[in-house]
Motif scaffolding. Structure first.
Motif, PDB file in Angstrom:
ATOM      1  N   SER A  42     130.769 110.096  25.752  1.00  0.00           N
ATOM      2  CA  SER A  42     132.055 109.781  25.139  1.00  0.00           C
ATOM      3  C   SER A  42     132.053 110.192  23.671  1.00  0.00           C
ATOM      4  O   SER A  42     131.090 109.953  22.947  1.00  0.00           O
ATOM      5  CB  SER A  42     132.315 108.277  25.258  1.00  0.00           C
ATOM      6  N   HIS A  43     133.168 110.826  23.238  1.00  0.00           N
ATOM      7  CA  HIS A  43     133.241 111.236  21.831  1.00  0.00           C
ATOM      8  C   HIS A  43     134.661 111.116  21.303  1.00  0.00           C
ATOM      9  O   HIS A  43     135.632 111.483  21.973  1.00  0.00           O
ATOM     10  CB  HIS A  43     132.777 112.680  21.656  1.00  0.00           C
ATOM     11  N   PHE A  44     134.758 110.595  20.071  1.00  0.00           N
ATOM     12  CA  PHE A  44     136.022 110.526  19.342  1.00  0.00           C
ATOM     13  C   PHE A  44     135.729 110.737  17.867  1.00  0.00           C
ATOM     14  O   PHE A  44     134.716 110.266  17.343  1.00  0.00           O
ATOM     15  CB  PHE A  44     136.704 109.159  19.527  1.00  0.00           C
ATOM     16  N   ASN A  45     136.640 111.426  17.187  1.00  0.00           N
ATOM     17  CA  ASN A  45     136.521 111.580  15.743  1.00  0.00           C
ATOM     18  C   ASN A  45     137.911 111.748  15.146  1.00  0.00           C
ATOM     19  O   ASN A  45     138.820 112.260  15.805  1.00  0.00           O
ATOM     20  CB  ASN A  45     135.643 112.782  15.372  1.00  0.00           C
ATOM     21  N   VAL A  46     138.076 111.304  13.926  1.00  0.00           N
ATOM     22  CA  VAL A  46     139.336 111.465  13.216  1.00  0.00           C
ATOM     23  C   VAL A  46     139.021 111.832  11.778  1.00  0.00           C
ATOM     24  O   VAL A  46     138.088 111.289  11.177  1.00  0.00           O
ATOM     25  CB  VAL A  46     140.192 110.170  13.293  1.00  0.00           C
ATOM     26  N   ARG A 153     150.978 108.597   9.716  1.00  0.00           N
ATOM     27  CA  ARG A 153     149.936 108.438   8.688  1.00  0.00           C
ATOM     28  C   ARG A 153     149.248 107.081   8.833  1.00  0.00           C
ATOM     29  O   ARG A 153     148.027 106.977   8.747  1.00  0.00           O
ATOM     30  CB  ARG A 153     150.541 108.545   7.287  1.00  0.00           C
ATOM     31  N   GLN A 154     150.050 106.053   9.038  1.00  0.00           N
ATOM     32  CA  GLN A 154     149.491 104.708   9.177  1.00  0.00           C
ATOM     33  C   GLN A 154     148.604 104.599  10.410  1.00  0.00           C
ATOM     34  O   GLN A 154     147.525 103.998  10.356  1.00  0.00           O
ATOM     35  CB  GLN A 154     150.624 103.683   9.238  1.00  0.00           C
ATOM     36  N   LEU A 155     149.058 105.191  11.515  1.00  0.00           N
ATOM     37  CA  LEU A 155     148.282 105.107  12.753  1.00  0.00           C
ATOM     38  C   LEU A 155     146.971 105.877  12.641  1.00  0.00           C
ATOM     39  O   LEU A 155     145.908 105.386  13.043  1.00  0.00           O
ATOM     40  CB  LEU A 155     149.120 105.636  13.920  1.00  0.00           C
ATOM     41  N   PHE A 156     147.021 107.094  12.103  1.00  0.00           N
ATOM     42  CA  PHE A 156     145.791 107.860  11.915  1.00  0.00           C
ATOM     43  C   PHE A 156     144.864 107.162  10.921  1.00  0.00           C
ATOM     44  O   PHE A 156     143.643 107.126  11.100  1.00  0.00           O
ATOM     45  CB  PHE A 156     146.108 109.276  11.436  1.00  0.00           C
ATOM     46  N   GLY A 157     145.451 106.620   9.850  1.00  0.00           N
ATOM     47  CA  GLY A 157     144.642 105.906   8.863  1.00  0.00           C
ATOM     48  C   GLY A 157     143.959 104.690   9.462  1.00  0.00           C
ATOM     49  O   GLY A 157     142.815 104.372   9.119  1.00  0.00           O
ATOM     50  N   GLU A 160     140.989 105.913  11.389  1.00  0.00           N
ATOM     51  CA  GLU A 160     139.937 106.317  10.454  1.00  0.00           C
ATOM     52  C   GLU A 160     139.197 105.100   9.927  1.00  0.00           C
ATOM     53  O   GLU A 160     137.955 105.088   9.847  1.00  0.00           O
ATOM     54  CB  GLU A 160     140.541 107.116   9.305  1.00  0.00           C
ATOM     55  N   SER A 161     139.942 104.057   9.575  1.00  0.00           N
ATOM     56  CA  SER A 161     139.332 102.834   9.062  1.00  0.00           C
ATOM     57  C   SER A 161     138.472 102.153  10.123  1.00  0.00           C
ATOM     58  O   SER A 161     137.357 101.704   9.849  1.00  0.00           O
ATOM     59  CB  SER A 161     140.431 101.880   8.572  1.00  0.00           C
TER      60      SER A 161
END
Length: 314
Positions: A42-46, A153-157, A160-161
């Motif tokens: 499994s892999h995820f990155n942002v 932006r909020q969702l991606f942020g 990321e957090s």
């Protein structure tokens, strides 16, 4: 189309499929440890997008990618050009060859990438049918208003957090936010264009498919395993069902059923202690060896190795 002397659509050149490992090598980013040491993990990155003034390679990918573009550019997918003026979000289907050419020097936003193993059944089949991320028949680029930009932006942020944190269930939370991004995309793109009768048939098919899952006990194996079985339940000819699904989703009835069975197999391998024989019988396989061969054909690994790798990663 020719950009800087390179013919994007030269059919004499074999189409390359970029892997996650090749993506990190191409972008000169550190290789994530799990990708360097294991297969089918499994892999995820942002990441935040930085100033970019070049063209990404025109190819297919073995992973999903969603880009929030703030800036001007040109998206090319399967021979179709779509300009982005100011802001847009791109849902890249792995099987569709695509490229992005940044026009303006100032480029910001976000991107995230992930594989099927990361999704682990978290996105329902009927949602997949309505999203460009999974359905190649839908336009991949959605223009954004200022309010839409801020929402994404909020969702991606948030993703990321979460990814940088240490909370035990952060990946589950990321999957939830990722679903919100996919659903927001469906909302903004508007309804999928189809005839009303076909749309109702598709909804009935996916409703019937969803009734078979999740599998909760080896005592209750799957009953509907073939396109013909679903067509009988829907009181239509199997060829008609297949034609409608193929036109609307880009996939045959058999492919959709197989994808769902593979997803359920992965979920059972990760979340239960059932042995391979129990899972095989529950999913409609007469012999465990048939299940092992089927699973390996669809995931390039065996069921037990998949379970071992994924549990080790988690």
């Amino acid at each position: 189309m020719v950009i800087f002397g390179f013919d994007l659509y030269n059919t004499k050149v074999p189409m390359h499929t970029e892997t996650l490992q090749q993506f990190y090598e191409r972008t000169k980013q550190p290789m994530p440890a799990e990708l360097a040491s294991q297969a089918n993990v499994s892999h995820f990155n942002v990441k935040q997008r930085t100033c970019l003034n070049r063209m990404t390679p025109y190819n297919r990918r073995d992973y999903y990618k969603i880009c929030l573009i703030i800036g001007q550019g040109m998206h090319v997918a399967d021979g179709r050009e779509t300009p982005i003026e100011g802001a847009g979000i791109i849902f890249s289907n792995p099987g569709v060859p695509s490229s992005y050419h940044a026009v303006s020097e100032s480029q910001t936003g976000f991107y995230c990438l992930f594989n099927d193993t990361f999704l682990l059944n978290s996105v329902r089949q009927e949602v997949r049918y309505r999203s460009a991320l999974f359905n190649p028949a839908i336009q991949a680029v959605i223009p954004l208003t200022t309010a839409d930009q801020e929402r994404f932006r909020q969702l991606f942020g948030e993703m990321e957090s979460l990814l940088s944190g240490t909370y035990t269930y952060r990946l589950d939370m990321i999957r939830s936010v990722l679903q919100m991004i996919i659903l927001e995309g469906i909302r903004l793109q508007g309804p999928v264009v189809s005839e009303n009768t076909n749309d109702r048939l598709i909804s009935r098919f996916f409703g019937l498919l969803n009734q078979q899952f999740p599998v909760d006990s080896p005592e209750n194996p799957l009953r509907l395993l073939t396109p013909a079985a679903y067509a009988d339940q829907l009181s239509i000819h199997v060829n008609h069902l297949n034609n409608v699904l193929k036109k609307s989703t880009g996939k045959t009835t058999r492919e959709i059923i197989h994808e769902r069975i593979v997803e359920e197999a992965k979920t059972l391998l990760l979340n239960t202690d059932w042995d391979a024989a129990q899972i095989a019988y529950t999913l409609g396989f007469e012999y465990p060896s048939h299940f092992n061969k089927y699973f390996k054909q669809n995931t390039q690994t065996t069921p037990l190795l998949f379970r071992e790798q994924l549990r080790h990663a988690n």
